[in-house]
Design an enzyme around this catalytic site. Structure first.
Site, short mmCIF file in Angstrom:
data_model
loop_
_atom_site.label_atom_id
_atom_site.label_comp_id
_atom_site.label_asym_id
_atom_site.label_seq_id
_atom_site.Cartn_x
_atom_site.Cartn_y
_atom_site.Cartn_z
N GLY A 185 -63.73 -65.56 -7.18
CA GLY A 185 -62.38 -65.03 -7.26
C GLY A 185 -61.98 -64.43 -5.93
O GLY A 185 -62.82 -64.19 -5.06
N GLN A 225 -57.65 -59.14 0.00
CA GLN A 225 -58.86 -59.55 0.70
C GLN A 225 -58.57 -60.46 1.90
O GLN A 225 -59.44 -60.65 2.75
CB GLN A 225 -59.84 -60.24 -0.25
N CYS A 258 -69.27 -59.05 -3.47
CA CYS A 258 -67.87 -59.18 -3.08
C CYS A 258 -67.79 -59.87 -1.73
O CYS A 258 -68.55 -59.54 -0.81
CB CYS A 258 -67.23 -57.79 -3.00
N LEU A 259 -66.86 -60.80 -1.61
CA LEU A 259 -66.67 -61.49 -0.34
C LEU A 259 -66.26 -60.53 0.77
O LEU A 259 -66.46 -60.83 1.95
CB LEU A 259 -65.63 -62.60 -0.51
N HIS A 311 -62.76 -57.26 -11.60
CA HIS A 311 -63.10 -57.10 -10.18
C HIS A 311 -61.89 -57.41 -9.29
O HIS A 311 -61.56 -56.64 -8.38
CB HIS A 311 -64.28 -58.04 -9.86
N GLU A 312 -61.23 -58.54 -9.57
CA GLU A 312 -60.10 -58.94 -8.73
C GLU A 312 -58.90 -58.02 -8.92
O GLU A 312 -58.21 -57.68 -7.95
CB GLU A 312 -59.73 -60.40 -8.99
N HIS A 327 -59.16 -54.97 -6.88
CA HIS A 327 -58.75 -55.14 -5.47
C HIS A 327 -57.26 -54.84 -5.30
O HIS A 327 -56.85 -54.31 -4.26
CB HIS A 327 -59.03 -56.56 -4.99
#
Length: 176
Positions: free
Chosen positions: A46, A51, A97-98, A139-140, A143
């Site tokens: 995701g 991000q 996480c990216l 999670h997304e 953000h």
């Protein structure tokens, strides 16, 4: 194809709240395409617009087929202005996480969620998710509020660094 740079922890944009999208237009659809190109290139589950440094309320979810168990169809979602309208149950699982490459920790999340959002045509949709899908959605959406997974960790001793060559084998780790 527009693969954008994923910003990492320390960039103040990751800690800011994203702005609600008022009109789903070509600019928003292009942002969605860029998010898709970027999440696929990064092999994540995701990605949220903050991000890539864009403070707009849009996320993509990309759970590949067979990711959880054989026969799963996979999930691809683009959600604009997503809001969790119902949450229940509890799960604790490994997340990454990216935007915090290489770091993983045990994060408590709701087991089931219902999310209200807009699709790319501007229509309201509701998405119900359990397990991994619920985890990725939460999670997304975090953000979009300037919250990172490390903020949700209850037991800091579970936070650990897994070097790149080991990341692919990290069991149940979500790279979102």
């Amino acid at each position: 194809m527009a693969v954008r740079t994923i910003i990492t922890e320390g960039d103040p944009r990751l800690r800011q709240k994203a702005i609600r999208i008022r009109v789903v237009d070509e600019e928003v659809r292009q942002l969605a395409r860029d998010l898709w190109d970027t999440v696929r290139a990064a092999r994540g589950l995701g990605l949220a617009a903050p991000q890539i440094g864009v403070l707009r309320r849009i996320i993509v979810v990309a759970i590949p087929p067979d990711y959880v168990e054989e026969g799963d169809p996979g999930v691809e979602l683009t959600l604009i202005n997503p809001e969790i309208v119902r949450a229940s149950g509890r799960q604790v699982g490994l997340e990454g996480c990216l935007s915090i490459p290489g770091w993983y920790g045990e994060v408590p999340r709701s087991m089931h969620v219902t999310v209200k959002a807009l699709d790319l045509d501007g229509r309201e949709v509701r998405v119900k998710g359990s397990g991994l899908l619920a985890r990725v959605l939460q999670h997304e959406i975090d953000h979009l509020e300037g919250i990172l997974f490390v903020d949700r960790i209850e037991d800091r001793s579970t936070l650990r660094y897994i070097p790149d060559e080991e990341e692919e084998t990290a069991e149940a780790a979500t790279g979102t």
